[in-house]
Motif scaffolding. Structure first.
Motif, PDB file in Angstrom:
ATOM      1  N   CYS A   1      94.764 -18.930 -18.325  1.00 45.49           N
ATOM      2  CA  CYS A   1      94.495 -17.865 -19.293  1.00 45.49           C
ATOM      3  C   CYS A   1      95.761 -17.046 -19.509  1.00 45.49           C
ATOM      4  O   CYS A   1      96.535 -16.846 -18.568  1.00 45.49           O
ATOM      5  N   SER A   2      95.968 -16.582 -20.726  1.00 48.51           N
ATOM      6  CA  SER A   2      97.162 -15.755 -20.954  1.00 48.51           C
ATOM      7  C   SER A   2      96.948 -14.378 -20.332  1.00 48.51           C
ATOM      8  O   SER A   2      95.855 -13.829 -20.356  1.00 48.51           O
ATOM      9  N   ARG A   3      98.041 -13.858 -19.738  1.00 47.29           N
ATOM     10  CA  ARG A   3      97.951 -12.623 -18.961  1.00 47.29           C
ATOM     11  C   ARG A   3      97.573 -11.444 -19.836  1.00 47.29           C
ATOM     12  O   ARG A   3      96.970 -10.480 -19.382  1.00 47.29           O
ATOM     13  N   SER A   4      97.905 -11.517 -21.123  1.00 44.93           N
ATOM     14  CA  SER A   4      97.724 -10.351 -21.991  1.00 44.93           C
ATOM     15  C   SER A   4      96.379 -10.348 -22.714  1.00 44.93           C
ATOM     16  O   SER A   4      96.232  -9.684 -23.724  1.00 44.93           O
ATOM     17  N   VAL A   5      95.372 -11.068 -22.187  1.00 43.75           N
ATOM     18  CA  VAL A   5      94.058 -11.017 -22.833  1.00 43.75           C
ATOM     19  C   VAL A   5      93.415  -9.647 -22.608  1.00 43.75           C
ATOM     20  O   VAL A   5      93.855  -8.867 -21.753  1.00 43.75           O
ATOM     21  N   PHE A   6      92.366  -9.397 -23.363  1.00 40.26           N
ATOM     22  CA  PHE A   6      91.560  -8.182 -23.242  1.00 40.26           C
ATOM     23  C   PHE A   6      91.275  -7.904 -21.754  1.00 40.26           C
ATOM     24  O   PHE A   6      90.894  -8.818 -21.018  1.00 40.26           O
ATOM     25  N   GLY A   7      91.463  -6.650 -21.326  1.00 42.15           N
ATOM     26  CA  GLY A   7      91.389  -6.308 -19.899  1.00 42.15           C
ATOM     27  C   GLY A   7      90.107  -6.760 -19.218  1.00 42.15           C
ATOM     28  O   GLY A   7      90.129  -7.278 -18.092  1.00 42.15           O
ATOM     29  N   THR A   8      88.978  -6.586 -19.884  1.00 40.43           N
ATOM     30  CA  THR A   8      87.698  -6.931 -19.258  1.00 40.43           C
ATOM     31  C   THR A   8      87.558  -8.445 -19.081  1.00 40.43           C
ATOM     32  O   THR A   8      86.880  -8.907 -18.160  1.00 40.43           O
ATOM     33  N   THR A   9      88.217  -9.216 -19.935  1.00 40.11           N
ATOM     34  CA  THR A   9      88.218 -10.673 -19.770  1.00 40.11           C
ATOM     35  C   THR A   9      88.849 -11.031 -18.422  1.00 40.11           C
ATOM     36  O   THR A   9      88.340 -11.898 -17.687  1.00 40.11           O
ATOM     37  N   THR A  10      89.928 -10.338 -18.091  1.00 38.64           N
ATOM     38  CA  THR A  10      90.598 -10.562 -16.808  1.00 38.64           C
ATOM     39  C   THR A  10      89.651 -10.255 -15.650  1.00 38.64           C
ATOM     40  O   THR A  10      89.560 -11.020 -14.681  1.00 38.64           O
ATOM     41  N   VAL A  11      88.920  -9.151 -15.758  1.00 38.91           N
ATOM     42  CA  VAL A  11      87.978  -8.770 -14.696  1.00 38.91           C
ATOM     43  C   VAL A  11      86.862  -9.815 -14.587  1.00 38.91           C
ATOM     44  O   VAL A  11      86.494 -10.246 -13.487  1.00 38.91           O
ATOM     45  N   LEU A  12      86.333 -10.237 -15.720  1.00 39.94           N
ATOM     46  CA  LEU A  12      85.254 -11.236 -15.716  1.00 39.94           C
ATOM     47  C   LEU A  12      85.693 -12.506 -14.974  1.00 39.94           C
ATOM     48  O   LEU A  12      84.970 -13.033 -14.125  1.00 39.94           O
ATOM     49  N   LEU A  13      86.897 -12.972 -15.304  1.00 41.11           N
ATOM     50  CA  LEU A  13      87.379 -14.223 -14.702  1.00 41.11           C
ATOM     51  C   LEU A  13      87.704 -14.019 -13.225  1.00 41.11           C
ATOM     52  O   LEU A  13      87.275 -14.797 -12.365  1.00 41.11           O
ATOM     53  N   ASN A  14      88.444 -12.955 -12.930  1.00 41.36           N
ATOM     54  CA  ASN A  14      88.929 -12.733 -11.558  1.00 41.36           C
ATOM     55  C   ASN A  14      87.825 -12.351 -10.600  1.00 41.36           C
ATOM     56  O   ASN A  14      87.752 -12.825  -9.482  1.00 41.36           O
TER      57      ASN A  14
ATOM     58  N   SER B   1      91.558   8.997 -34.415  1.00 32.39           N
ATOM     59  CA  SER B   1      90.633   9.176 -33.287  1.00 32.39           C
ATOM     60  C   SER B   1      91.267   8.657 -32.006  1.00 32.39           C
ATOM     61  O   SER B   1      91.812   7.551 -31.989  1.00 32.39           O
ATOM     62  N   ILE B   2      91.165   9.459 -30.938  1.00 30.75           N
ATOM     63  CA  ILE B   2      91.640   8.994 -29.634  1.00 30.75           C
ATOM     64  C   ILE B   2      90.504   8.182 -29.021  1.00 30.75           C
ATOM     65  O   ILE B   2      89.554   8.724 -28.466  1.00 30.75           O
ATOM     66  N   THR B   3      90.579   6.881 -29.177  1.00 26.37           N
ATOM     67  CA  THR B   3      89.536   5.997 -28.644  1.00 26.37           C
ATOM     68  C   THR B   3      90.116   4.596 -28.502  1.00 26.37           C
ATOM     69  O   THR B   3      91.073   4.247 -29.184  1.00 26.37           O
ATOM     70  N   ALA B   4      89.501   3.817 -27.601  1.00 26.76           N
ATOM     71  CA  ALA B   4      90.023   2.477 -27.334  1.00 26.76           C
ATOM     72  C   ALA B   4      89.526   1.466 -28.354  1.00 26.76           C
ATOM     73  O   ALA B   4      90.000   0.340 -28.389  1.00 26.76           O
ATOM     74  N   ASN B   5      88.567   1.834 -29.187  1.00 22.63           N
ATOM     75  CA  ASN B   5      88.032   0.849 -30.127  1.00 22.63           C
ATOM     76  C   ASN B   5      89.074   0.525 -31.194  1.00 22.63           C
ATOM     77  O   ASN B   5      90.034   1.248 -31.405  1.00 22.63           O
ATOM     78  N   LEU B   6      88.875  -0.608 -31.837  1.00 21.47           N
ATOM     79  CA  LEU B   6      89.783  -0.999 -32.921  1.00 21.47           C
ATOM     80  C   LEU B   6      88.990  -1.810 -33.924  1.00 21.47           C
ATOM     81  O   LEU B   6      87.836  -2.162 -33.684  1.00 21.47           O
ATOM     82  N   GLY B   7      89.621  -2.072 -35.063  1.00 17.69           N
ATOM     83  CA  GLY B   7      88.915  -2.852 -36.082  1.00 17.69           C
ATOM     84  C   GLY B   7      87.970  -1.996 -36.893  1.00 17.69           C
ATOM     85  O   GLY B   7      87.010  -2.486 -37.477  1.00 17.69           O
ATOM     86  N   ASP B   8      88.239  -0.719 -36.951  1.00 23.00           N
ATOM     87  CA  ASP B   8      87.363   0.253 -37.596  1.00 23.00           C
ATOM     88  C   ASP B   8      88.047   0.781 -38.848  1.00 23.00           C
ATOM     89  O   ASP B   8      89.278   0.796 -38.924  1.00 23.00           O
TER      90      ASP B   8
ATOM     91  N   THR C   1      94.526   3.674 -19.912  1.00 26.67           N
ATOM     92  CA  THR C   1      93.143   3.430 -20.368  1.00 26.67           C
ATOM     93  C   THR C   1      92.831   1.932 -20.343  1.00 26.67           C
ATOM     94  O   THR C   1      92.390   1.416 -19.324  1.00 26.67           O
ATOM     95  N   THR C   2      93.126   1.253 -21.445  1.00 22.58           N
ATOM     96  CA  THR C   2      92.732  -0.158 -21.563  1.00 22.58           C
ATOM     97  C   THR C   2      93.372  -1.040 -20.489  1.00 22.58           C
ATOM     98  O   THR C   2      92.804  -2.062 -20.120  1.00 22.58           O
ATOM     99  N   HIS C   3      94.559  -0.667 -20.013  1.00 20.10           N
ATOM    100  CA  HIS C   3      95.253  -1.502 -19.035  1.00 20.10           C
ATOM    101  C   HIS C   3      95.387  -0.806 -17.680  1.00 20.10           C
ATOM    102  O   HIS C   3      96.209  -1.190 -16.858  1.00 20.10           O
ATOM    103  N   SER C   4      94.545   0.224 -17.446  1.00 16.99           N
ATOM    104  CA  SER C   4      94.686   1.003 -16.204  1.00 16.99           C
ATOM    105  C   SER C   4      94.190   0.238 -14.977  1.00 16.99           C
ATOM    106  O   SER C   4      94.507   0.604 -13.853  1.00 16.99           O
ATOM    107  N   ARG C   5      93.417  -0.826 -15.200  1.00  9.73           N
ATOM    108  CA  ARG C   5      92.924  -1.580 -14.036  1.00  9.73           C
ATOM    109  C   ARG C   5      93.950  -2.566 -13.498  1.00  9.73           C
ATOM    110  O   ARG C   5      93.773  -3.145 -12.443  1.00  9.73           O
TER     111      ARG C   5
END
Ligand SMILES: *Cc1c(COP(=O)(O)O)cnc(C)c1O
Length: 400
Positions: free
Chosen positions: A114-127, A339-346, A357-361
């Motif tokens: 998996c590429s290292r720069s995927v969505f953070g939660t994807t990393t958690v799901l896999l790991n 807006s200060i928020t992690a969402n995108l595509g809006d 935030t998104t990469h704090s884990r």
């Protein structure tokens, strides 16, 4: 050929804009023009025999909305047509799409790269979670093809990537990755969330499966959480079987919202891309800016590949401000419109500090390896007037 078959054939051969508005629609006997929303958990049968035949699959039709619903099916058929896939399975979230793909198609002892720069939660799901069931993952730098190749093991079954990457807009060559995957007898899964089928069609470039977080651009207005998996029927039957058994299903209400989102997707993706390009070019010469990451800039190392692989460069950009974390936070806090928020595509522009935030884990090492510095800010450019957006970024620059 009856009318319905003829219509289906015309839509299968139609252009993306036509499919986005019309593919998959199943009209009820009421003759509604807009897609109906079927808010029903179950379906009635004409007789005990018909019930038995529906359950066994001898008679086609709906049984229970955990795995089939007409509104959800319309969404599935529409997005499948737009991605150029045989079949789609809608899920309750983007994460559920990735989970369902992995559970349905892998077994204990299999390996993922998996590429290292995927969505953070994807990393958690896999790991954290898939590893509990004996599926291990090796993470590699997104554009290091030698590392991808070196990470392949005898038991590798799936390569997972996201392009452009979040938040640095690295572009991975999908054609090259498909060739590598197939050589090694692996499936290539592409998370197409940032581009959508409007800007990039991974299946046409050789990928086996596309996953989406519909939550982002497919909705486009930040209303619903959902996901979808698209690919060949043999694989999708397995994913659907997992949905039937496990139930991370898309609700018909959300499917209806996503259907309406698809109808305006091309217009929005073009506008997001234009605005982001404009903002990226405007940010580059500003004195407070150290570096801008956007594949639409000719200075971006993957610009040529992005120009080949994508129709436009998308709505997400990031930049480093001069200074440290405190400076980045001052920039963000000085904005008044976005807006200060992690969402995108809006439709609404969003701003976020990835490192905290998104990469704090990630550990500090992992973060720096991935290029997520303390002075990095991500902006997902919305549909507001560009002059107002620039004025808001100027507030940020003035606070540095
Ligand atoms: C948001 C996102 C996901 C997860 O989707 P959810 O709908 O939030 O579960 C997966 N991949 C990418 C690239 C995303 O941006």
């Amino acid at each position: 050929m009856n009318d319905r078959d003829e219509r289906l054939k015309i839509l299968a051969d139609a252009q993306l804009d036509t499919q986005a508005v019309r593919a998959g629609q199943i009209r009820s006997q009421e003759g509604e023009h807009c897609e109906a929303m079927f808010l029903t958990s179950s379906y009635v049968f004409d007789s005990a025999r018909s019930a038995a035949e529906r359950f066994s699959g001898e008679e086609p039709g709906n049984v229970y909305s955990r795995y089939t619903n007409p509104t959800v099916r319309t969404f599935e058929q529409r997005i499948a047509a737009m991605e150029g896939g045989e079949q789609a399975v809608a899920t309750s979230s983007g994460m559920a799409a990735i989970l369902s793909t992995c559970i349905a198609l892998l077994k204990s002892g299999d390996h993922i790269v998996c590429s290292r720069s995927v969505f953070g939660t994807t990393t958690v799901l896999l790991n954290k979670f898939l590893s509990k069931f004996g599926v291990q993952t090796t993470f590699v730098a997104a554009t290091d093809y030698v590392a991808w190749q070196a990470a392949l093991q005898d038991n590798t079954r799936l390569l997972l990537l996201e392009t452009p990457s979040n938040p640095l807009s690295e572009i991975i060559d999908i054609k090259k990755m498909a060739a590598m995957a197939h050589e090694a007898d692996c499936l290539l899964v592409v998370d197409n969330c940032f581009c959508t089928p409007v800007l990039q069609q991974p299946l046409a470039l050789g990928a086996d499966i596309v996953v989406h977080s519909a939550t982002k651009y497919l909705d486009g207005q930040g209303r619903c959480v959902g996901g979808v998996v698209i690919g060949q029927q043999v694989h999708m039957e397995e994913v659907l079987s997992f949905m039937r058994s496990a139930g991370p299903t898309m609700s018909p209400f959300n499917a209806w919202i996503f259907l309406k989102g698809l109808e305006t997707l091309r217009l929005r993706m073009e506008a997001h891309s234009q605005q982001a390009q404009h903002l990226a070019e405007w940010l580059v010469p500003q004195v407070g800016i150290e570096k801008v990451y956007y594949a639409g800039l000719p200075s971006h190392p993957d610009h040529q590949l992005a120009a080949r692989q994508q129709k436009a460069f998308g709505g997400v950009l990031s930049f480093e401000v001069k200074g440290d974390k405190a400076a980045a936070w001052r920039f963000i806090d000085a904005t008044r419109l976005v807006s200060i928020t992690a969402n995108l595509g809006d439709a609404k522009t969003t701003i976020i500090h990835p490192a905290t935030t998104t990469h704090s884990r990630l550990t500090e090492d992992e973060r720096l390896q991935s290029g997520i510095t303390d002075n990095l800010i991500r902006v997902a450019v919305g549909l507001e007037d560009i002059a107002d957006l620039k004025a808001d970024m100027e507030r940020g620059l003035n606070a540095l």
